[in-house]
Every structure is written in structure tokens, then in C-alpha cells.
Design a protein around this motif. Structure first.
Motif, short mmCIF file in Angstrom:
data_model
loop_
_atom_site.label_atom_id
_atom_site.label_comp_id
_atom_site.label_asym_id
_atom_site.label_seq_id
_atom_site.Cartn_x
_atom_site.Cartn_y
_atom_site.Cartn_z
N GLN A 1 3.31 6.03 -2.67
CA GLN A 1 4.54 6.78 -2.93
C GLN A 1 4.77 6.97 -4.43
O GLN A 1 5.23 8.02 -4.87
CB GLN A 1 5.73 6.03 -2.31
N ALA A 2 4.41 5.94 -5.20
CA ALA A 2 4.62 5.99 -6.65
C ALA A 2 3.44 6.64 -7.38
O ALA A 2 3.46 6.74 -8.62
CB ALA A 2 4.85 4.58 -7.19
N ASN A 3 2.41 7.08 -6.63
CA ASN A 3 1.20 7.67 -7.23
C ASN A 3 0.57 6.73 -8.26
O ASN A 3 0.08 7.17 -9.31
CB ASN A 3 1.54 9.02 -7.89
N SER A 4 0.60 5.44 -7.95
CA SER A 4 0.03 4.43 -8.85
C SER A 4 -1.37 4.08 -8.36
O SER A 4 -1.58 3.11 -7.62
CB SER A 4 0.93 3.19 -8.87
N ASP A 5 -2.36 4.91 -8.76
CA ASP A 5 -3.72 4.74 -8.25
C ASP A 5 -4.35 3.42 -8.65
O ASP A 5 -5.13 2.83 -7.89
CB ASP A 5 -4.60 5.90 -8.74
N TYR A 6 -4.04 2.95 -9.85
CA TYR A 6 -4.65 1.68 -10.29
C TYR A 6 -4.18 0.53 -9.39
O TYR A 6 -4.99 -0.29 -8.94
CB TYR A 6 -4.31 1.39 -11.75
N LEU B 1 0.80 -1.23 0.00
CA LEU B 1 0.00 0.00 0.00
C LEU B 1 0.84 1.28 0.00
O LEU B 1 0.65 2.13 -0.89
CB LEU B 1 -0.96 0.00 1.20
N PRO B 2 1.75 1.48 0.96
CA PRO B 2 2.50 2.76 0.96
C PRO B 2 3.40 2.92 -0.26
O PRO B 2 3.65 4.05 -0.69
CB PRO B 2 3.35 2.66 2.25
#
Length: 309
Positions: A86-91, A81-82
Motif C-alpha cells: 500500500q505504501a509502495n515501499s519496495d525495499y 506485506l499488504p
């Protein structure tokens, strides 16, 4: 050179990741897990690898979930999850929340499952991922079945009405199963029977698709078995060759030892014969000397008697 090496490592990493995904697709979760673990072990702890590391944790969590290791699966999902955030990978973040929701559903933690399913649905709606969004809606409707049967039924019927063009048979199967269970709980026998028939038809279709993967899995297992048998035969042939070489060496050593013993014995016999010959010659010489002395003595004795007369 450094760029080339880095590019090679990246391609090798992606190839292993893809192989792990194939194993998971054909439900060989142990092999998929092994591939993911090998990639994870070689992955550097750098910020640019956060998304990929999070994806690995998610995939490993899914494998553990399918293998029945729910506690470890939960730990891996929460590690993922974090990293996805952190990578802004919403999918991927939405997919992790959905996986956690399904895990909590299996453990009977309905409230926790609802929280994560709602979070996942919100993210998928923001992304416009329609099929994933429908999957989450079915999950949420199923989670409400225990405390709000009519609300769950209304959600399921609304999903079917809005998305009549759903082609995913597994998703449709889950939806019709939910409709069947809701109508059954409410005592709507005719509707429950109709939903159950649709559920069975879709279930057969899903199982037929899974059987194709079983064929692939069986073919892979047979290929591995064949390769192992070939290696085993080669190993046996090598062992036989080494055994023959060792046997030949032992026989050669025995022959050499026999020749050495024979040489020693012949040398000893020859020396003994020489000693016997020398002994016989010496004895003969001694006898000759004795005979000579006796003759000399016999000649000298008459000479003395002549002198006396």
C-alpha cells in the motif's frame, strides 16, 4: 500547538523505534519487541502511517522469529506485506519476503521459501540493492541444495566469482558453508576441507563481532541491575523512614495515653480524697451535734426535778 504536539509525538515514536532497533542489534529481542509494541499501540490507523506500521509488523515478526515463536512471526509478516504494498515501499516489501523465506526454510517448507526468496530477489534487483540481492542469491542456492546439489554448487561458485569483494563476514560465512556442504555431498573431499576451513575462519570472525554486542548487552544488563538496586535501596530507606515515623507516632500515642490515664487516675484519687474529707467532716459534724444534744438533755433534766420539789 497541534503541530508542536504532533512533531513531539513523531520524534518520540522515532526514538522508541531506534531504541528497539538497538536492542535487536545486540540481540535483546524481548526488549526490542517491547519497544515496537509500545510504538504500535500509540500509532494512529491512518493511510500515511501504512509504511511505518508495516515496518513495525516486520520488526515484531523478526523478534518473534528469533524468540522461536514461528507461528506468530508468520502472522506478523503477512500483516506487514499488504501495508508495504500500500505504501509502495519496495525495499521493505523485499525484506519481508526474504524474512518469510528464511522462516519457511527453518520450518522445512522449501517450496514456499523458494517462492518468497525469488520474489525478494526480483525486488532487490529492481532496486539495485547489491548486498541484499547477494544475500537472497545465497538463500536461493541453499534452498536448492536438497534437490539439486550441482545446481546449488554452481550458483554458489557463481556468486563468489561475481562478488569477490564481499566484505560482509556473515554473508561470506553462509556462502562458504554452502560451498562446503555441496562439495561434501558430491564427495569432493579436498574442496570440502578447504571450504570448511574458510567457513570456520569466517565463523570465528562473526562470533568475535557478536561478542562485542555481548559486551554491550552485558553492560546494559549491569546498568539496569545497578539502577534497580539503587531504586531498591531508596525504597528500603523510604520504608525504614516510614517505619521510624510510625514507631515515633506509636510511642507518642503511648505517652499521650499514659498521660491521659495518669490524669484520670489522679482525678479519681483527688475526688476520692475530697469525698473522704467531706465524709470525715460530715461525721465530725454529726458527732458534734450528737454531743450538743446530749449536753442539752443533761441540763434540762435537773430543772424538772427542782420544779417537783
Amino acid at each position: 500547538e497541534l503541530y508542536t504536539a504532533a512533531e513531539y509525538d513523531r520524534r518520540q515514536r522515532n526514538a522508541r523505534m531506534a531504541l528497539g532497533n538497538v536492542f535487536v542489534l545486540i540481540e535483546m529481542f524481548e526488549l526490542g519487541k517491547t519497544q515496537y509494541e509500545e510504538v504500535l499501540a500509540e500509532l494512529d490507523w491512518t493511510p500515511e502511517n501504512a509504511r511505518f506500521r508495516g515496518l513495525l509488523y516486520m520488526n515484531l515478526g523478526y523478534c518473534e522469529y528469533k524468540l522461536g515463536n514461528l507461528q506468530h512471526a508468520t502472522e506478523l509478516y503477512y500483516q506487514a506485506l499488504p501495508l508495504a504494498e500500500q505504501a509502495n515501499s519496495d525495499y521493505h516489501l523485499a525484506a519481508i519476503h526474504q524474512n518469510i523465506a528464511e522462516l519457511y526454510e527453518e520450518e522445512g517448507l522449501v517450496d514456499d521459501a523458494k517462492f518468497h526468496a525469488t520474489r525478494s530477489l526480483t525486488l532487490f534487483e529492481r532496486l539495485g540493492a547489491e548486498q541484499a540481492m547477494v544475500d537472497c542469491q545465497v538463500l536461493l542456492a541453499r534452498l536448492h541444495l536438497g534437490d539439486d546439489v550441482r545446481g546449488s554448487l554452481a550458483q554458489a561458485e557463481g556468486i563468489l566469482a561475481r562478488h569477490s569483494d564481499i566484505e560482509d563476514h556473515k554473508l561470506l560465512r553462509d556462502l562458504y558453508e554452502l560451498l562446503y556442504l555441496a562439495h561434501k555431498e558430491l564427495g569432493n573431499a579436498p574442496q570440502a576441507l578447504a571450504m570448511h576451513e574458510s567457513f570456520l575462519a569466517l565463523h570465528d570472525s562473526v562470533e568475535h563481532a557478536r561478542n562485542k554486542f555481548v559486551v554491550i548487552r552485558t553492560a546494559y544488563e549491569k546498568d539496569v541491575e545497578h539502577r534497580l538496586n539503587v531504586l531498591r535501596l531508596k525504597g528500603q530507606e523510604e520504608m525504614d523512614r516510614l517505619y521510624i515515623q510510625q514507631l515515633q507516632t506509636v510511642i507518642l500515642l503511648i505517652v499521650i495515653f499514659g498521660l491521659i490515664v495518669a490524669g484520670v487516675v489522679a482525678y479519681a484519687l483527688r475526688n476520692k480524697a475530697m469525698h473522704e474529707q467531706r465524709k470525715a467532716a460530715l461525721l465530725s459534724e454529726i458527732e458534734g451535734l450528737k454531743a450538743s444534744q446530749m449536753r442539752n438533755m443533761a441540763v434540762s433534766m435537773p430543772s424538772l426535778e427542782d420544779q417537783r420539789s
